[in-house]
Design a protein around this motif. Structure first.
Motif, PDB file in Angstrom:
ATOM      1  N   GLU A  17      -6.136  -2.043   7.654  1.00 46.05           N
ATOM      2  CA  GLU A  17      -6.172  -2.583   6.298  1.00 46.05           C
ATOM      3  C   GLU A  17      -6.588  -1.505   5.303  1.00 46.05           C
ATOM      4  OE1 GLU A  17      -5.629  -5.408   3.375  1.00 46.05           O
ATOM      5  OE2 GLU A  17      -5.107  -5.475   5.506  1.00 46.05           O
ATOM      6  N   LYS A  18      -7.528  -0.687   5.688  1.00 41.43           N
ATOM      7  CA  LYS A  18      -7.983   0.397   4.805  1.00 41.43           C
ATOM      8  C   LYS A  18      -6.854   1.402   4.579  1.00 41.43           C
ATOM      9  CE  LYS A  18     -12.016   3.305   4.030  1.00 41.43           C
ATOM     10  NZ  LYS A  18     -13.350   3.697   4.546  1.00 41.43           N
ATOM     11  N   ARG A  19      -6.157   1.723   5.658  1.00 44.77           N
ATOM     12  CA  ARG A  19      -5.035   2.654   5.533  1.00 44.77           C
ATOM     13  C   ARG A  19      -3.967   2.086   4.618  1.00 44.77           C
ATOM     14  NH1 ARG A  19      -0.021   3.878   7.335  1.00 44.77           N
ATOM     15  NH2 ARG A  19       0.422   6.072   7.852  1.00 44.77           N
ATOM     16  N   ARG A  20      -3.671   0.796   4.794  1.00 46.30           N
ATOM     17  CA  ARG A  20      -2.645   0.159   3.976  1.00 46.30           C
ATOM     18  C   ARG A  20      -3.049   0.148   2.498  1.00 46.30           C
ATOM     19  NH1 ARG A  20       1.720  -3.021   3.915  1.00 46.30           N
ATOM     20  NH2 ARG A  20       1.828  -4.696   2.381  1.00 46.30           N
ATOM     21  N   ASN A  21      -4.304  -0.153   2.224  1.00 44.75           N
ATOM     22  CA  ASN A  21      -4.763  -0.166   0.836  1.00 44.75           C
ATOM     23  C   ASN A  21      -4.664   1.218   0.195  1.00 44.75           C
ATOM     24  OD1 ASN A  21      -5.339  -2.897   0.887  1.00 44.75           O
ATOM     25  ND2 ASN A  21      -7.473  -2.611   1.497  1.00 44.75           N
ATOM     26  N   LEU A  22      -4.996   2.236   0.968  1.00 46.34           N
ATOM     27  CA  LEU A  22      -4.853   3.607   0.474  1.00 46.34           C
ATOM     28  C   LEU A  22      -3.388   3.919   0.190  1.00 46.34           C
ATOM     29  CD1 LEU A  22      -7.309   5.566   2.821  1.00 46.34           C
ATOM     30  CD2 LEU A  22      -7.497   5.376   0.330  1.00 46.34           C
ATOM     31  N   LEU A  23      -2.523   3.464   1.080  1.00 40.41           N
ATOM     32  CA  LEU A  23      -1.092   3.723   0.941  1.00 40.41           C
ATOM     33  C   LEU A  23      -0.539   3.018  -0.300  1.00 40.41           C
ATOM     34  CD1 LEU A  23       1.285   5.125   2.289  1.00 40.41           C
ATOM     35  CD2 LEU A  23       1.641   3.075   3.668  1.00 40.41           C
ATOM     36  N   ILE A  24      -0.953   1.790  -0.530  1.00 39.32           N
ATOM     37  CA  ILE A  24      -0.494   1.043  -1.706  1.00 39.32           C
ATOM     38  C   ILE A  24      -0.943   1.732  -2.990  1.00 39.32           C
ATOM     39  CG2 ILE A  24      -0.778  -1.113  -2.989  1.00 39.32           C
ATOM     40  CD1 ILE A  24      -0.920  -2.546  -0.279  1.00 39.32           C
ATOM     41  N   THR A  25      -2.203   2.132  -3.038  1.00 44.10           N
ATOM     42  CA  THR A  25      -2.724   2.818  -4.224  1.00 44.10           C
ATOM     43  C   THR A  25      -1.997   4.135  -4.455  1.00 44.10           C
ATOM     44  OG1 THR A  25      -4.922   1.844  -3.927  1.00 44.10           O
ATOM     45  CG2 THR A  25      -4.784   3.825  -5.279  1.00 44.10           C
ATOM     46  N   ALA A  26      -1.840   4.919  -3.390  1.00 42.40           N
ATOM     47  CA  ALA A  26      -1.150   6.205  -3.513  1.00 42.40           C
ATOM     48  C   ALA A  26       0.294   6.012  -3.956  1.00 42.40           C
ATOM     49  CB  ALA A  26      -1.196   6.947  -2.177  1.00 42.40           C
ATOM     50  N   SER A  27       0.946   4.957  -3.463  1.00 40.38           N
ATOM     51  CA  SER A  27       2.341   4.694  -3.831  1.00 40.38           C
ATOM     52  C   SER A  27       2.474   4.473  -5.330  1.00 40.38           C
ATOM     53  CB  SER A  27       2.870   3.467  -3.076  1.00 40.38           C
ATOM     54  OG  SER A  27       2.891   3.696  -1.693  1.00 40.38           O
ATOM     55  N   GLU A  28       1.595   3.656  -5.885  1.00 40.80           N
ATOM     56  CA  GLU A  28       1.668   3.376  -7.313  1.00 40.80           C
ATOM     57  C   GLU A  28       1.402   4.639  -8.138  1.00 40.80           C
ATOM     58  OE1 GLU A  28       2.859   0.557  -8.461  1.00 40.80           O
ATOM     59  OE2 GLU A  28       3.068   0.068  -6.331  1.00 40.80           O
ATOM     60  N   LEU A  29       0.456   5.437  -7.698  1.00 42.37           N
ATOM     61  CA  LEU A  29       0.133   6.659  -8.433  1.00 42.37           C
ATOM     62  C   LEU A  29       1.262   7.684  -8.344  1.00 42.37           C
ATOM     63  CD1 LEU A  29      -3.636   7.067  -7.488  1.00 42.37           C
ATOM     64  CD2 LEU A  29      -2.689   6.381  -9.699  1.00 42.37           C
ATOM     65  N   PHE A  30       1.869   7.813  -7.170  1.00 40.65           N
ATOM     66  CA  PHE A  30       3.007   8.728  -7.030  1.00 40.65           C
ATOM     67  C   PHE A  30       4.168   8.290  -7.915  1.00 40.65           C
ATOM     68  CE2 PHE A  30       1.422  10.476  -2.851  1.00 40.65           C
ATOM     69  CZ  PHE A  30       1.518  11.815  -3.200  1.00 40.65           C
TER      70      PHE A  30
END
Length: 211
Positions: A17-30
């Motif tokens: 879940e932590k990895r997924r949340n990081l991935l979602i945040t990074a996706s929006e920023l990218f």
């Protein structure tokens, strides 16, 4: 004999879940800032945690971008994977697939995504390969499966050769869509592309029509 220490299911779930949340945040920023404009520090500031955590889950910034592209590709084809073209007429099957392609590519989010892929590929070659494997290749295979089923049902010529037809059909529409949306910055609707879809389908049907 030393005991093996294994993560409990709850620990593994929290980690995922932590990895997924990081991935979602990074996706929006990218998507917002692109590859060049985004730093790992900015991702940490937005997602919380530490830079060490991001490196532990994803490695380098380049590796994180590849993971983001993979994640976003999966997000874009959610509806595509739910399409069921079995038992439908060839025309209708192609309509379903191509209409979904229009819906995806004309979305503002995909415009930002495609720009990210083009720019990111210049820095991280694996980005382009990941995009192709998780994006266009999926559409190609779906079109091929539809044509293969039509042949088995005797609805197109048994000796038809169509291995190159799926990428040609996909590229014809995709390149036009990206030219309009990404290069020209136009806001397009699915309805506007109906004539082009109909023309492409007509060409395919005439090409594969059973004798």
């Amino acid at each position: 004999m030393p005991q093996l220490h294994r993560s409990s299911p709850s620990t593994a779930t929290r980690s995922e879940e932590k990895r997924r949340n990081l991935l979602i945040t990074a996706s929006e920023l990218f998507l917002q800032q692109g590859y060049d404009g985004l730093s790992m520090d900015a991702i940490v500031a937005a997602a919380g945690g530490s830079k060490a955590t991001i490196y532990r889950y994803f490695g380098s910034k380049a590796d994180l971008l590849v993971a983001v592209v993979e994640y976003l590709c999966e997000d874009f084809i959610i509806n595509l994977k739910q399409l069921d073209t079995s038992g439908v007429e060839l025309t209708r099957g192609l309509e379903l697939i191509l209409e979904e392609l229009v819906a995806v590519v004309t979305s503002p989010r995909h415009v930002d995504f495609y720009r990210l892929v083009v720019n990111g590929s210049a820095h991280v070659p694996q980005v382009g390969q990941t995009w192709y494997e998780r994006g266009p290749k999926i559409w190609h295979q779906l079109i091929f499966n539809l044509l293969e089923e039509q042949r088995h049902r005797g609805l197109i010529a048994a000796n038809s050769s169509f291995s190159e037809l799926p990428p040609i059909l996909f590229d014809a529409l995709f390149s036009h869509l990206t030219t309009r949306t990404v290069m020209l910055g136009q806001t397009c609707t699915a309805k506007a592309f109906a004539p082009m879809i109909n023309e492409l389908i007509d060409l395919v049907v005439r090409r594969l029509k059973a004798p």
